[in-house]
Scaffold this motif. Structure first.
Motif, PDB file in Angstrom:
ATOM      1  N   ASP A 211      34.058  41.630  52.242  1.00 32.38           N
ATOM      2  CA  ASP A 211      33.664  40.722  51.164  1.00 32.38           C
ATOM      3  C   ASP A 211      34.168  41.175  49.796  1.00 32.38           C
ATOM      4  OD1 ASP A 211      32.368  39.068  52.953  1.00 32.38           O
ATOM      5  OD2 ASP A 211      30.396  39.958  52.618  1.00 32.38           O
ATOM      6  N   LEU A 212      33.996  42.444  49.482  1.00 36.91           N
ATOM      7  CA  LEU A 212      34.419  42.915  48.161  1.00 36.91           C
ATOM      8  C   LEU A 212      35.947  42.920  48.013  1.00 36.91           C
ATOM      9  CD1 LEU A 212      31.767  45.653  47.326  1.00 36.91           C
ATOM     10  CD2 LEU A 212      31.947  43.317  46.433  1.00 36.91           C
ATOM     11  N   PRO A 213      36.723  43.306  49.032  1.00 36.28           N
ATOM     12  CA  PRO A 213      38.176  43.125  48.916  1.00 36.28           C
ATOM     13  C   PRO A 213      38.577  41.666  48.720  1.00 36.28           C
ATOM     14  CG  PRO A 213      37.718  44.725  50.619  1.00 36.28           C
ATOM     15  CD  PRO A 213      36.384  44.146  50.212  1.00 36.28           C
ATOM     16  N   ASN A 214      37.853  40.734  49.347  1.00 40.32           N
ATOM     17  CA  ASN A 214      38.137  39.317  49.129  1.00 40.32           C
ATOM     18  C   ASN A 214      37.804  38.914  47.695  1.00 40.32           C
ATOM     19  OD1 ASN A 214      38.916  39.056  51.801  1.00 40.32           O
ATOM     20  ND2 ASN A 214      36.905  38.374  52.492  1.00 40.32           N
ATOM     21  N   TYR A 215      36.713  39.451  47.166  1.00 43.83           N
ATOM     22  CA  TYR A 215      36.362  39.232  45.758  1.00 43.83           C
ATOM     23  C   TYR A 215      37.483  39.738  44.853  1.00 43.83           C
ATOM     24  CZ  TYR A 215      33.994  40.255  41.295  1.00 43.83           C
ATOM     25  OH  TYR A 215      33.662  40.356  39.955  1.00 43.83           O
ATOM     26  N   ASP A 216      37.970  40.942  45.125  1.00 50.94           N
ATOM     27  CA  ASP A 216      39.052  41.519  44.314  1.00 50.94           C
ATOM     28  C   ASP A 216      40.310  40.662  44.393  1.00 50.94           C
ATOM     29  OD1 ASP A 216      37.344  43.616  43.689  1.00 50.94           O
ATOM     30  OD2 ASP A 216      38.155  44.933  45.252  1.00 50.94           O
ATOM     31  N   LEU A 217      40.601  40.144  45.576  1.00 47.65           N
ATOM     32  CA  LEU A 217      41.792  39.312  45.777  1.00 47.65           C
ATOM     33  C   LEU A 217      41.752  38.072  44.897  1.00 47.65           C
ATOM     34  CD1 LEU A 217      44.381  38.472  47.351  1.00 47.65           C
ATOM     35  CD2 LEU A 217      42.855  37.424  49.041  1.00 47.65           C
ATOM     36  N   VAL A 218      40.640  37.349  44.921  1.00 46.39           N
ATOM     37  CA  VAL A 218      40.592  36.109  44.149  1.00 46.39           C
ATOM     38  C   VAL A 218      40.506  36.382  42.653  1.00 46.39           C
ATOM     39  CG1 VAL A 218      39.638  34.790  46.069  1.00 46.39           C
ATOM     40  CG2 VAL A 218      38.093  35.817  44.417  1.00 46.39           C
ATOM     41  N   MET A 219      39.914  37.521  42.269  1.00 42.78           N
ATOM     42  CA  MET A 219      39.872  37.871  40.848  1.00 42.78           C
ATOM     43  C   MET A 219      41.284  38.031  40.290  1.00 42.78           C
ATOM     44  SD  MET A 219      36.821  37.964  39.461  1.00 42.78           S
ATOM     45  CE  MET A 219      36.919  39.094  38.069  1.00 42.78           C
ATOM     46  N   ARG A 220      42.205  38.507  41.112  1.00 42.92           N
ATOM     47  CA  ARG A 220      43.582  38.685  40.649  1.00 42.92           C
ATOM     48  C   ARG A 220      44.297  37.349  40.418  1.00 42.92           C
ATOM     49  NH1 ARG A 220      43.312  43.100  44.395  1.00 42.92           N
ATOM     50  NH2 ARG A 220      44.365  41.930  46.058  1.00 42.92           N
ATOM     51  N   GLU A 221      43.740  36.277  40.955  1.00 43.85           N
ATOM     52  CA  GLU A 221      44.367  34.957  40.829  1.00 43.85           C
ATOM     53  C   GLU A 221      43.641  34.066  39.816  1.00 43.85           C
ATOM     54  OE1 GLU A 221      47.096  34.218  42.334  1.00 43.85           O
ATOM     55  OE2 GLU A 221      47.222  35.250  44.266  1.00 43.85           O
ATOM     56  N   GLN A 222      42.678  34.613  39.091  1.00 46.02           N
ATOM     57  CA  GLN A 222      41.829  33.773  38.243  1.00 46.02           C
ATOM     58  C   GLN A 222      42.594  33.039  37.143  1.00 46.02           C
ATOM     59  OE1 GLN A 222      39.206  36.154  35.452  1.00 46.02           O
ATOM     60  NE2 GLN A 222      39.947  37.821  36.743  1.00 46.02           N
ATOM     61  N   ASP A 223      43.709  33.600  36.683  1.00 47.62           N
ATOM     62  CA  ASP A 223      44.456  32.959  35.603  1.00 47.62           C
ATOM     63  C   ASP A 223      45.125  31.652  36.034  1.00 47.62           C
ATOM     64  OD1 ASP A 223      43.732  34.892  33.809  1.00 47.62           O
ATOM     65  OD2 ASP A 223      45.572  36.067  34.026  1.00 47.62           O
ATOM     66  N   ARG A 224      45.122  31.356  37.317  1.00 43.84           N
ATOM     67  CA  ARG A 224      45.674  30.081  37.789  1.00 43.84           C
ATOM     68  C   ARG A 224      44.717  28.915  37.515  1.00 43.84           C
ATOM     69  NH1 ARG A 224      49.584  29.672  41.545  1.00 43.84           N
ATOM     70  NH2 ARG A 224      48.381  28.277  42.889  1.00 43.84           N
ATOM     71  N   ALA A 225      43.487  29.223  37.116  1.00 45.67           N
ATOM     72  CA  ALA A 225      42.501  28.180  36.828  1.00 45.67           C
ATOM     73  C   ALA A 225      42.753  27.564  35.453  1.00 45.67           C
ATOM     74  CB  ALA A 225      41.091  28.759  36.887  1.00 45.67           C
ATOM     75  N   ASP A 226      42.263  26.344  35.264  1.00 54.90           N
ATOM     76  CA  ASP A 226      42.335  25.704  33.953  1.00 54.90           C
ATOM     77  C   ASP A 226      41.347  26.336  32.986  1.00 54.90           C
ATOM     78  OD1 ASP A 226      44.323  23.795  34.701  1.00 54.90           O
ATOM     79  OD2 ASP A 226      42.784  22.676  35.763  1.00 54.90           O
ATOM     80  N   VAL A 227      40.228  26.803  33.512  1.00 53.12           N
ATOM     81  CA  VAL A 227      39.255  27.509  32.683  1.00 53.12           C
ATOM     82  C   VAL A 227      38.596  28.595  33.539  1.00 53.12           C
ATOM     83  CG1 VAL A 227      37.329  25.946  33.214  1.00 53.12           C
ATOM     84  CG2 VAL A 227      37.307  27.258  31.092  1.00 53.12           C
ATOM     85  N   ILE A 228      38.304  29.731  32.915  1.00 52.88           N
ATOM     86  CA  ILE A 228      37.563  30.809  33.564  1.00 52.88           C
ATOM     87  C   ILE A 228      36.185  30.845  32.926  1.00 52.88           C
ATOM     88  CG2 ILE A 228      37.440  33.282  34.043  1.00 52.88           C
ATOM     89  CD1 ILE A 228      40.533  33.312  33.591  1.00 52.88           C
ATOM     90  N   ILE A 229      35.154  30.783  33.747  1.00 54.14           N
ATOM     91  CA  ILE A 229      33.783  30.808  33.246  1.00 54.14           C
ATOM     92  C   ILE A 229      33.111  32.091  33.718  1.00 54.14           C
ATOM     93  CG2 ILE A 229      31.525  29.692  33.259  1.00 54.14           C
ATOM     94  CD1 ILE A 229      32.944  27.027  33.666  1.00 54.14           C
ATOM     95  N   ASP A 230      32.824  32.976  32.776  1.00 54.26           N
ATOM     96  CA  ASP A 230      32.029  34.182  33.073  1.00 54.26           C
ATOM     97  C   ASP A 230      30.576  33.787  32.966  1.00 54.26           C
ATOM     98  OD1 ASP A 230      34.104  36.285  33.351  1.00 54.26           O
ATOM     99  OD2 ASP A 230      34.541  35.774  31.267  1.00 54.26           O
ATOM    100  N   LEU A 231      29.884  33.746  34.099  1.00 54.58           N
ATOM    101  CA  LEU A 231      28.488  33.336  34.086  1.00 54.58           C
ATOM    102  C   LEU A 231      27.606  34.438  33.498  1.00 54.58           C
ATOM    103  CD1 LEU A 231      27.818  31.428  37.430  1.00 54.58           C
ATOM    104  CD2 LEU A 231      28.168  30.498  35.142  1.00 54.58           C
ATOM    105  N   ASP A 232      26.810  34.084  32.532  1.00 52.34           N
ATOM    106  CA  ASP A 232      25.892  35.012  31.878  1.00 52.34           C
ATOM    107  C   ASP A 232      24.573  34.972  32.645  1.00 52.34           C
ATOM    108  OD1 ASP A 232      24.543  36.644  30.184  1.00 52.34           O
ATOM    109  OD2 ASP A 232      24.565  35.293  28.456  1.00 52.34           O
ATOM    110  N   VAL A 233      24.478  35.829  33.657  1.00 51.06           N
ATOM    111  CA  VAL A 233      23.313  35.840  34.527  1.00 51.06           C
ATOM    112  C   VAL A 233      22.787  37.266  34.651  1.00 51.06           C
ATOM    113  CG1 VAL A 233      23.943  33.793  35.865  1.00 51.06           C
ATOM    114  CG2 VAL A 233      24.837  36.013  36.528  1.00 51.06           C
ATOM    115  N   GLU A 234      21.510  37.376  35.069  1.00 46.76           N
ATOM    116  CA  GLU A 234      20.875  38.681  35.218  1.00 46.76           C
ATOM    117  C   GLU A 234      20.846  39.137  36.667  1.00 46.76           C
ATOM    118  OE1 GLU A 234      17.067  38.585  33.397  1.00 46.76           O
ATOM    119  OE2 GLU A 234      17.862  38.251  31.361  1.00 46.76           O
ATOM    120  N   ALA A 235      20.905  38.185  37.607  1.00 46.73           N
ATOM    121  CA  ALA A 235      20.828  38.559  39.027  1.00 46.73           C
ATOM    122  C   ALA A 235      21.369  37.444  39.883  1.00 46.73           C
ATOM    123  CB  ALA A 235      19.385  38.880  39.413  1.00 46.73           C
TER     124      ALA A 235
END
Length: 235
Positions: A211-235
């Protein structure tokens, strides 16, 4: 294909934003409504991408509900998870330890399905994924003819490798949803343990190995999005 008139550079929601889940829902609802109005009845697709455990499924469902409050029956949820390979197929391939990785999905079938949805004039049913049995189920949802906004969510909507690279041209707008890696780890431990199908040790090993390697994989492609939203969450 996406109409050239829907150039993401011309859209108001652009760049990288830090938003609470409520504010993210508000912004995405506005964006979807604006695009739908410009489309003049043509069916559009809004893609919510991000790694496992970031909350995109919840946000996508809330977006559909918000759109349908304003225009009942106008929006439908299209989850990528229904295109997991069948568990029996993964067993035959010896890939059950990597379930959830890009190569364990029927990616080409998902691309074909999404393309068909964009132009369908009749009802179309699609598969879903059940965590109660950890396998796909047929006819888990249906998209009615009157739907004008498809809210598509999944981990790999923005990957640059084939067949996944063929998804983005079908999206009229894409948002990448991000939360910190440590928060994802904690959320996934809770998710994997909810149905009681596996031991805590197995779940922890699966998260670290897959799961975490898959998370890392998609994080590397985030700039392909029209907008990146960093969710401000506590949990």
């Amino acid at each position: 294909m996406v109409d050239p008139a829907f150039d993401a550079a011309a859209l108001m929601l652009k760049g990288r934003l830090k938003l609470t889940p409520i504010d993210a829902l508000t912004e995405l609802t506005w964006q979807a409504q604006a695009l739908a109005e410009k489309a003049g009845g043509r069916r559009i697709a809004i893609g919510l991408a991000g790694g496992p455990g970031v909350g995109k499924s919840t946000l996508a469902a809330e977006l559909v509900a918000a759109l349908n409050v304003t225009a009942p029956g106008s929006a439908a949820l299209v989850p990528m998870d229904g295109f997991h390979m069948k568990h029996a197929k993964l067993e035959a391939m010896g890939q059950t330890d990597f379930k959830g990785a890009p190569h364990t999905f029927e990616g080409a079938a998902f691309v074909e399905f999404l393309g068909r949805l964009k132009t369908a004039t009749g009802p179309v049913s699609g598969p879903g994924y059940s965590r109660k049995i950890e396998d796909t189920v047929e006819d888990a949802f249906s998209v009615a003819p009157e739907v004008t906004v498809l809210v598509v969510e999944g981990n790999y909507l923005l990957l640059g490798d084939l067949p996944w690279a063929e998804v983005k041209p079908l999206l009229d707008f894409s948002a990448f949803i991000a939360v910190p890696r440590d928060m994802v780890r904690a959320r996934l431990m809770k998710r994997h343990g909810e149905e009681g199908l596996f031991s805590e040790e197995r779940n922890r090993a699966h998260i670290e190995r897959n799961d975490l390697p898959n998370y890392d994989l998609v994080m590397r492609e985030q700039d392909r999005a029209d907008v990146i939203i960093d969710l401000d969450v506590e949990a």
